[in-house]
Enzyme design. Sequence first.
Site, PDB file in Angstrom:
ATOM      1  N   ALA A  92     -34.467  12.030   0.015  1.00 45.03           N
ATOM      2  CA  ALA A  92     -34.580  10.818  -0.803  1.00 45.03           C
ATOM      3  C   ALA A  92     -35.437   9.817  -0.034  1.00 45.03           C
ATOM      4  CB  ALA A  92     -33.208  10.247  -1.163  1.00 45.03           C
ATOM      5  N   HIS A 135     -38.015   6.002   6.120  1.00 44.56           N
ATOM      6  CA  HIS A 135     -38.253   7.364   6.624  1.00 44.56           C
ATOM      7  C   HIS A 135     -39.739   7.569   6.945  1.00 44.56           C
ATOM      8  CE1 HIS A 135     -34.716   8.157   3.796  1.00 44.56           C
ATOM      9  NE2 HIS A 135     -34.241   8.564   4.961  1.00 44.56           N
ATOM     10  N   GLU A 189     -33.664   2.578  13.898  1.00 45.20           N
ATOM     11  CA  GLU A 189     -32.652   1.620  14.359  1.00 45.20           C
ATOM     12  C   GLU A 189     -31.731   1.203  13.223  1.00 45.20           C
ATOM     13  OE1 GLU A 189     -34.685  -1.600  16.300  1.00 45.20           O
ATOM     14  OE2 GLU A 189     -34.846  -0.477  18.183  1.00 45.20           O
ATOM     15  N   GLN A 215     -25.902   5.540  15.672  1.00 41.70           N
ATOM     16  CA  GLN A 215     -26.285   6.956  15.624  1.00 41.70           C
ATOM     17  C   GLN A 215     -27.369   7.247  16.672  1.00 41.70           C
ATOM     18  OE1 GLN A 215     -26.924   9.189  11.854  1.00 41.70           O
ATOM     19  NE2 GLN A 215     -29.086   8.855  12.301  1.00 41.70           N
ATOM     20  N   SER A 226     -31.332   5.109   1.320  1.00 38.48           N
ATOM     21  CA  SER A 226     -31.208   5.981   0.137  1.00 38.48           C
ATOM     22  C   SER A 226     -30.035   5.519  -0.717  1.00 38.48           C
ATOM     23  CB  SER A 226     -31.005   7.432   0.568  1.00 38.48           C
ATOM     24  OG  SER A 226     -32.007   7.805   1.494  1.00 38.48           O
ATOM     25  N   GLN A 258     -21.079  15.738   7.831  1.00 35.94           N
ATOM     26  CA  GLN A 258     -20.988  14.332   8.231  1.00 35.94           C
ATOM     27  C   GLN A 258     -20.452  13.451   7.117  1.00 35.94           C
ATOM     28  OE1 GLN A 258     -25.338  14.174   9.028  1.00 35.94           O
ATOM     29  NE2 GLN A 258     -25.246  12.128   8.150  1.00 35.94           N
TER      30      GLN A 258
HETATM   31  P1  AMP Z   1     -31.142   9.455   6.635  1.00 34.74           P
HETATM   32  O1  AMP Z   1     -31.973  10.247   5.704  1.00 34.74           O
HETATM   33  O2  AMP Z   1     -30.461   8.289   6.013  1.00 34.74           O
HETATM   34  O3  AMP Z   1     -30.222  10.321   7.479  1.00 34.74           O
HETATM   35  O4  AMP Z   1     -32.157   8.795   7.671  1.00 34.74           O
HETATM   36  C1  AMP Z   1     -33.052   9.584   8.393  1.00 34.74           C
HETATM   37  C2  AMP Z   1     -33.671   8.744   9.470  1.00 34.74           C
HETATM   38  O5  AMP Z   1     -34.380   7.646   8.882  1.00 34.74           O
HETATM   39  C3  AMP Z   1     -32.633   8.129  10.428  1.00 34.74           C
HETATM   40  O6  AMP Z   1     -33.140   8.170  11.751  1.00 34.74           O
HETATM   41  C4  AMP Z   1     -32.521   6.718   9.920  1.00 34.74           C
HETATM   42  O7  AMP Z   1     -32.114   5.789  10.909  1.00 34.74           O
HETATM   43  C5  AMP Z   1     -33.949   6.450   9.485  1.00 34.74           C
HETATM   44  N1  AMP Z   1     -33.994   5.335   8.520  1.00 34.74           N
HETATM   45  C6  AMP Z   1     -33.293   5.222   7.372  1.00 34.74           C
HETATM   46  N2  AMP Z   1     -33.542   4.036   6.776  1.00 34.74           N
HETATM   47  C7  AMP Z   1     -34.404   3.374   7.574  1.00 34.74           C
HETATM   48  C8  AMP Z   1     -35.042   2.096   7.524  1.00 34.74           C
HETATM   49  N3  AMP Z   1     -34.819   1.236   6.526  1.00 34.74           N
HETATM   50  N4  AMP Z   1     -35.884   1.757   8.529  1.00 34.74           N
HETATM   51  C9  AMP Z   1     -36.113   2.605   9.564  1.00 34.74           C
HETATM   52  N5  AMP Z   1     -35.548   3.826   9.662  1.00 34.74           N
HETATM   53  C10 AMP Z   1     -34.703   4.213   8.695  1.00 34.74           C
END
Ligand code: AMP
Length: 285
Positions: free
Chosen positions: A38, A43, A154, A159, A192, A67
């Site tokens: 998503a 990302h 961040e 995490q 997402s 998770q």
């Molecule tokens: P996720 O798909 O939510 O597991 O996120 C995948 C990666 O994207 C993780 O390292 C998140 O911290 C990073 N991420 C998600 N949203 C943001 C954002 N708004 N800004 C920067 N990195 C993000």
Amino acid sequence: MAADKPIERVRTVADLRARIGEWRKAGLSVGLVPTMGALHAGHLSLVERSMANTDRTCVTLFVNPTQFGPNEDFSVYPRSEDADAAQLSALGAHLLFAPDTAEMYPEGAVTKVTVPGIGDRLEGAFRPGFFTGVATVVTKLLLQSLPDVAFFGEKDFQQYRVIQRFVADLDIPVRIEACPIVREADGLALSSRNAYLDENERRAAPALFAVLELTSRRIAEGAAAADALEAARHELAAAGFTKVDYVELADAESLEPVSGLDRPARLLAAAWIGKTRLIDNVAVG
Ligand code: AMP
């Protein structure tokens, strides 16, 4: 306009290793960007950072069931692999690893990576098992691909620190790099899960960042942390957040609670608007 070259997709660890092995043989450096798909501009900022710093970028897409808690949103989590692949193709990313659950957790798999202490606080306290799920899947992704660098946001600050901890503890030979939070114009951190917000909730959601910024400033200017955190809870409730899981000032490395700024600190929060749980964090001082 010429169509973008579609990104190559692989679904097995064997195919992933074969492609990365070829890159290695050619002397190319490799960046890994783990995601649950998503994809949004947050990302994509990690993908761009990887592409600027390494020769080949592999993005992983896996909605990791381990998770999610039993009452969490695994079944409804947004899934859009083809649209994700199109966005990655437009950026020129090199490889998409999108395994299914049986590939990641073959029958009989039982081993888990648990990170006590830092993994038990904050998100770990409110989402039991969450960081064990994250640490286990990220360990597997790192060992499957053995990149030079893996990029994390961040946005999920705790995490990122948990990952740094187990990568050091387990001698995984990968550099972990953090990228700044990408936000909407009104301050809401891209997520997402923002897709779950209805119109009213979306209007209230930027208050999470606004309150964190205000609280960070108050603490930096000398307010007692306990008072500032208490005020933040009230301000979030007044802004329309229906439940505040935590607003905490924490050591920026160990995520242990702190009451002052004698070491680098981070202000982190998780709060609900209706059925949607949002997290955010800011630096302090
Ligand atoms: P996720 O798909 O939510 O597991 O996120 C995948 C990666 O994207 C993780 O390292 C998140 O911290 C990073 N991420 C998600 N949203 C943001 C954002 N708004 N800004 C920067 N990195 C993000």
